[in-house]
Scaffold this active site. Structure first.
Site, mmCIF file in Angstrom:
data_model
loop_
_atom_site.group_PDB
_atom_site.id
_atom_site.type_symbol
_atom_site.label_atom_id
_atom_site.label_comp_id
_atom_site.label_asym_id
_atom_site.label_seq_id
_atom_site.Cartn_x
_atom_site.Cartn_y
_atom_site.Cartn_z
ATOM 1 N N HIS A 203 0.801 -1.228 0.000
ATOM 2 C CA HIS A 203 0.000 0.000 0.000
ATOM 3 C C HIS A 203 0.831 1.274 0.000
ATOM 4 O O HIS A 203 0.301 2.369 -0.167
ATOM 5 C CB HIS A 203 -0.913 0.043 1.228
ATOM 6 C CG HIS A 203 -0.188 0.408 2.498
ATOM 7 N ND1 HIS A 203 0.566 -0.485 3.197
ATOM 8 C CD2 HIS A 203 -0.092 1.578 3.169
ATOM 9 C CE1 HIS A 203 1.084 0.116 4.257
ATOM 10 N NE2 HIS A 203 0.712 1.369 4.268
HETATM 11 C C1 UD1 Z 1 -1.685 6.095 5.631
HETATM 12 C C2 UD1 Z 1 -0.371 6.555 6.273
HETATM 13 C C3 UD1 Z 1 0.648 5.414 6.163
HETATM 14 C C4 UD1 Z 1 0.098 4.139 6.770
HETATM 15 C C5 UD1 Z 1 -1.262 3.798 6.176
HETATM 16 C C6 UD1 Z 1 -1.860 2.636 6.921
HETATM 17 C C7 UD1 Z 1 0.228 8.947 6.126
HETATM 18 C C8 UD1 Z 1 1.105 9.927 5.470
HETATM 19 N N1 UD1 Z 1 0.201 7.712 5.578
HETATM 20 O O1 UD1 Z 1 -1.431 5.845 4.270
HETATM 21 O O2 UD1 Z 1 1.828 5.779 6.861
HETATM 22 O O3 UD1 Z 1 0.993 3.100 6.493
HETATM 23 O O4 UD1 Z 1 -2.141 4.936 6.302
HETATM 24 O O5 UD1 Z 1 -2.775 1.927 6.176
HETATM 25 O O6 UD1 Z 1 -0.430 9.257 7.093
HETATM 26 N N2 UD1 Z 1 -8.878 5.354 1.180
HETATM 27 C C9 UD1 Z 1 -10.144 4.826 1.126
HETATM 28 N N3 UD1 Z 1 -10.766 4.545 2.310
HETATM 29 C C10 UD1 Z 1 -10.214 4.769 3.521
HETATM 30 C C11 UD1 Z 1 -8.920 5.307 3.557
HETATM 31 C C12 UD1 Z 1 -8.259 5.582 2.377
HETATM 32 O O7 UD1 Z 1 -10.696 4.619 0.051
HETATM 33 O O8 UD1 Z 1 -10.864 4.477 4.557
HETATM 34 C C13 UD1 Z 1 -8.162 5.613 -0.104
HETATM 35 C C14 UD1 Z 1 -8.354 7.035 -0.624
HETATM 36 O O9 UD1 Z 1 -8.412 6.975 -2.010
HETATM 37 C C15 UD1 Z 1 -7.074 7.723 -0.192
HETATM 38 C C16 UD1 Z 1 -6.053 6.595 -0.285
HETATM 39 O O10 UD1 Z 1 -6.758 5.421 0.098
HETATM 40 O O11 UD1 Z 1 -6.733 8.810 -1.013
HETATM 41 C C17 UD1 Z 1 -4.861 6.791 0.632
HETATM 42 O O12 UD1 Z 1 -5.286 6.965 1.998
HETATM 43 P P1 UD1 Z 1 -4.443 7.865 2.995
HETATM 44 O O13 UD1 Z 1 -5.045 7.788 4.341
HETATM 45 O O14 UD1 Z 1 -4.210 9.220 2.438
HETATM 46 O O15 UD1 Z 1 -3.024 7.183 3.001
HETATM 47 P P2 UD1 Z 1 -2.607 5.664 3.226
HETATM 48 O O16 UD1 Z 1 -1.996 5.155 1.991
HETATM 49 O O17 UD1 Z 1 -3.752 4.916 3.810
HETATM 50 N N1 UDP Z 2 -3.995 -5.557 8.813
HETATM 51 C C1 UDP Z 2 -5.309 -5.993 8.966
HETATM 52 N N2 UDP Z 2 -6.006 -6.362 7.838
HETATM 53 C C2 UDP Z 2 -5.457 -6.321 6.597
HETATM 54 C C3 UDP Z 2 -4.108 -5.867 6.452
HETATM 55 C C4 UDP Z 2 -3.423 -5.483 7.579
HETATM 56 O O1 UDP Z 2 -5.835 -6.062 10.083
HETATM 57 O O2 UDP Z 2 -6.142 -6.673 5.632
HETATM 58 C C5 UDP Z 2 -3.258 -5.103 10.016
HETATM 59 C C6 UDP Z 2 -1.919 -5.765 10.225
HETATM 60 O O3 UDP Z 2 -2.066 -6.933 11.002
HETATM 61 C C7 UDP Z 2 -1.123 -4.685 10.947
HETATM 62 C C8 UDP Z 2 -1.715 -3.395 10.421
HETATM 63 O O4 UDP Z 2 -2.958 -3.731 9.830
HETATM 64 O O5 UDP Z 2 -1.320 -4.734 12.355
HETATM 65 C C9 UDP Z 2 -0.790 -2.776 9.405
HETATM 66 O O6 UDP Z 2 -1.432 -1.724 8.776
HETATM 67 P P1 UDP Z 2 -0.907 -1.089 7.426
HETATM 68 O O7 UDP Z 2 -0.082 -2.070 6.695
HETATM 69 O O8 UDP Z 2 -2.091 -0.510 6.744
HETATM 70 O O9 UDP Z 2 -0.041 0.160 7.933
HETATM 71 P P2 UDP Z 2 1.500 0.346 8.362
HETATM 72 O O10 UDP Z 2 1.798 -0.595 9.458
HETATM 73 O O11 UDP Z 2 2.335 0.157 7.146
HETATM 74 O O12 UDP Z 2 1.549 1.784 8.779
#
Ligand code: UD1
Ligand code: UDP
Length: 357
Positions: A203
């Site tokens: 992601h």
């Molecule tokens: C964010 C964090 C990242 C973390 C990740 C966990 C920052 C800078 N990044 O990245 O460090 O690893 O969360 O998963 O804070 N979207 C949906 N539904 C949701 C949320 C997001 O559709 O509920 C889609 C939207 O199109 C959005 C994109 O995902 O633009 C990215 O979401 P965003 O929260 O901006 O960043 P993450 O990639 O989730």
């Molecule tokens: N996770 C989850 N369901 C999923 C994928 C990940 O519950 O389908 C959990 C995973 O076990 C971990 C956390 O989400 O605890 C990691 O989140 P993510 O990879 O989105 O963010 P990051 O850790 O990179 O910030």
């Protein structure tokens, strides 16, 4: 005494859960969700399955640019802190919720505690690295998970208020892995057998924002000799939809899983492939060999311990195949490194706050 806790995304909810539980009954807890993640499967589901209180406030900042999310979070958290004047506020990790909370609290009487302080990838092109550095430099309490994190803080002149607590992911994993094993039906639902498949997640913006890079990663997974289950983050799904990517081989793209289902999927996998921060840690705790598709990591202890390897998309297919087919290579990546503490980080953090605020 009131303790405010801010979360914004999936991993913050999971990793803050042990702190929230430890604080219940010892502090008046005020739980704030910035609303960065808002889909039920990225947010609401975790409050339910981890048995957490519903957030008292949701700032509903939603999706947007880095500045939009940070600015909305900053204004929203500031107004909460001004209204309620808690003794301390906690945020965890490196998301935009963390930098918003850090900046808001640093100009108010409320003390800011940074959970998972001191991690560094030394890659300032990652928004998360900027968030980590800013949060660490304004924190009143730095809860560092490892020796190395303490050392990073010290190298930057931060030594007051630093506590080495271990990582709350151990608490979360240990509390839930047995429950996951017992309750989750994910393997039957997906029709896969233990140790016979790959659990994958991708992601990170650096992997999804370049469609060629994302396609190369997906192709490497699609040509694996074992099933690859990839619960896709909405960011990834959106790019794959845009480029019309359809796997035709081993890769199975599924919706994001609930924590118990994901833990069971990971715990029983033969190999994990990820770019997630939390999953690098969980794979090491569960002793599942991990391939991290990134040029660097802020979790280098997993690499030094031999349970995690960094790979680039062009090497992913070969490396994965080796781990799927060569038992000795795979065995060399398992073991008991216990990198992140004894599973009492949540209690430790709340003990410190109880004594200090
Ligand atoms: C964010 C964090 C990242 C973390 C990740 C966990 C920052 C800078 N990044 O990245 O460090 O690893 O969360 O998963 O804070 N979207 C949906 N539904 C949701 C949320 C997001 O559709 O509920 C889609 C939207 O199109 C959005 C994109 O995902 O633009 C990215 O979401 P965003 O929260 O901006 O960043 P993450 O990639 O989730
Ligand atoms: N996770 C989850 N369901 C999923 C994928 C990940 O519950 O389908 C959990 C995973 O076990 C971990 C956390 O989400 O605890 C990691 O989140 P993510 O990879 O989105 O963010 P990051 O850790 O990179 O910030």
């Amino acid at each position: 005494r009131e303790l405010a806790v801010v979360v914004g995304t999936r991993p913050e909810i999971i990793k803050m859960a042990p702190v929230i539980r430890a604080a219940q009954g010892r502090f008046d807890l005020h739980l704030i969700h910035t609303g960065q993640h808002y889909d039920e499967e990225m947010s609401g589901a975790f409050f339910e399955s981890l048995d957490l209180p519903t957030p008292d406030d949701n700032l509903e900042i939603g999706s947007g640019s880095q500045a939009e999310q940070t600015a909305s979070g900053l204004v929203g958290v500031e107004s909460m802190l001004v209204e309620r004047d808690p003794a301390a506020v906690l945020a965890l990790g490196d998301t935009n919720a963390v930098v918003s909370t850090a900046l808001a609290a640093s100009k108010l009487p409320t003390k800011f505690g940074h959970v998972e302080a001191g991690l560094r990838s030394f890659d300032r092109t990652m928004p998360e690295e900027v968030n980590r550095v800013v949060a660490d430099h304004v924190a009143d309490f730095s809860f560092a998970p490892t020796d190395q994190a303490v050392q990073h803080l010290d190298d930057e002149g931060i030594s007051a208020g630093v506590y080495e607590t271990g990582n709350t992911i151990v608490d979360a994993c240990r509390d839930h892995a047995p429950m996951a094993e017992e309750r989750s039906t994910v393997l039957t639902d997906l029709d896969i057998a233990g140790r016979d498949y790959v659990a994958a997640t991708i992601h990170r913006a650096s992997n999804t924002d370049d469609p060629d890079r994302l396609r190369a990663i997906m192709d490497a997974l699609d040509t694996a000799s074992a099933p690859v289950v990839l619960p896709a983050h909405p960011r990834t799904t959106s790019v794959l939809d845009d480029i019309g990517y359809e796997p035709s081989g081993s890769l199975r793209l599924v919706d994001p899983l609930d924590y118990l289902d994901f833990l069971k999927l990971l715990d029983n996998a033969r190999v994990a492939v990820t770019d997630s921060g939390g999953i690098q840690e969980e794979a090491s705790i569960l002793e599942v060999p991990c391939l991290t598709v990134r040029p660097n990591t802020e979790r280098p202890e997993t690499v030094s311990a031999g349970v995690n390897q960094l790979v680039e998309p062009e090497d992913l297919g070969d490396r994965l195949e080796t781990l799927l087919t060569d038992d000795a290579e795979r065995a060399a990546m398992t073991g008991h490194p216990n990198l992140y503490g004894d599973g009492t980080a949540g209690e430790h953090i709340v003990d410190v706050l109880d004594a200090q605020v």
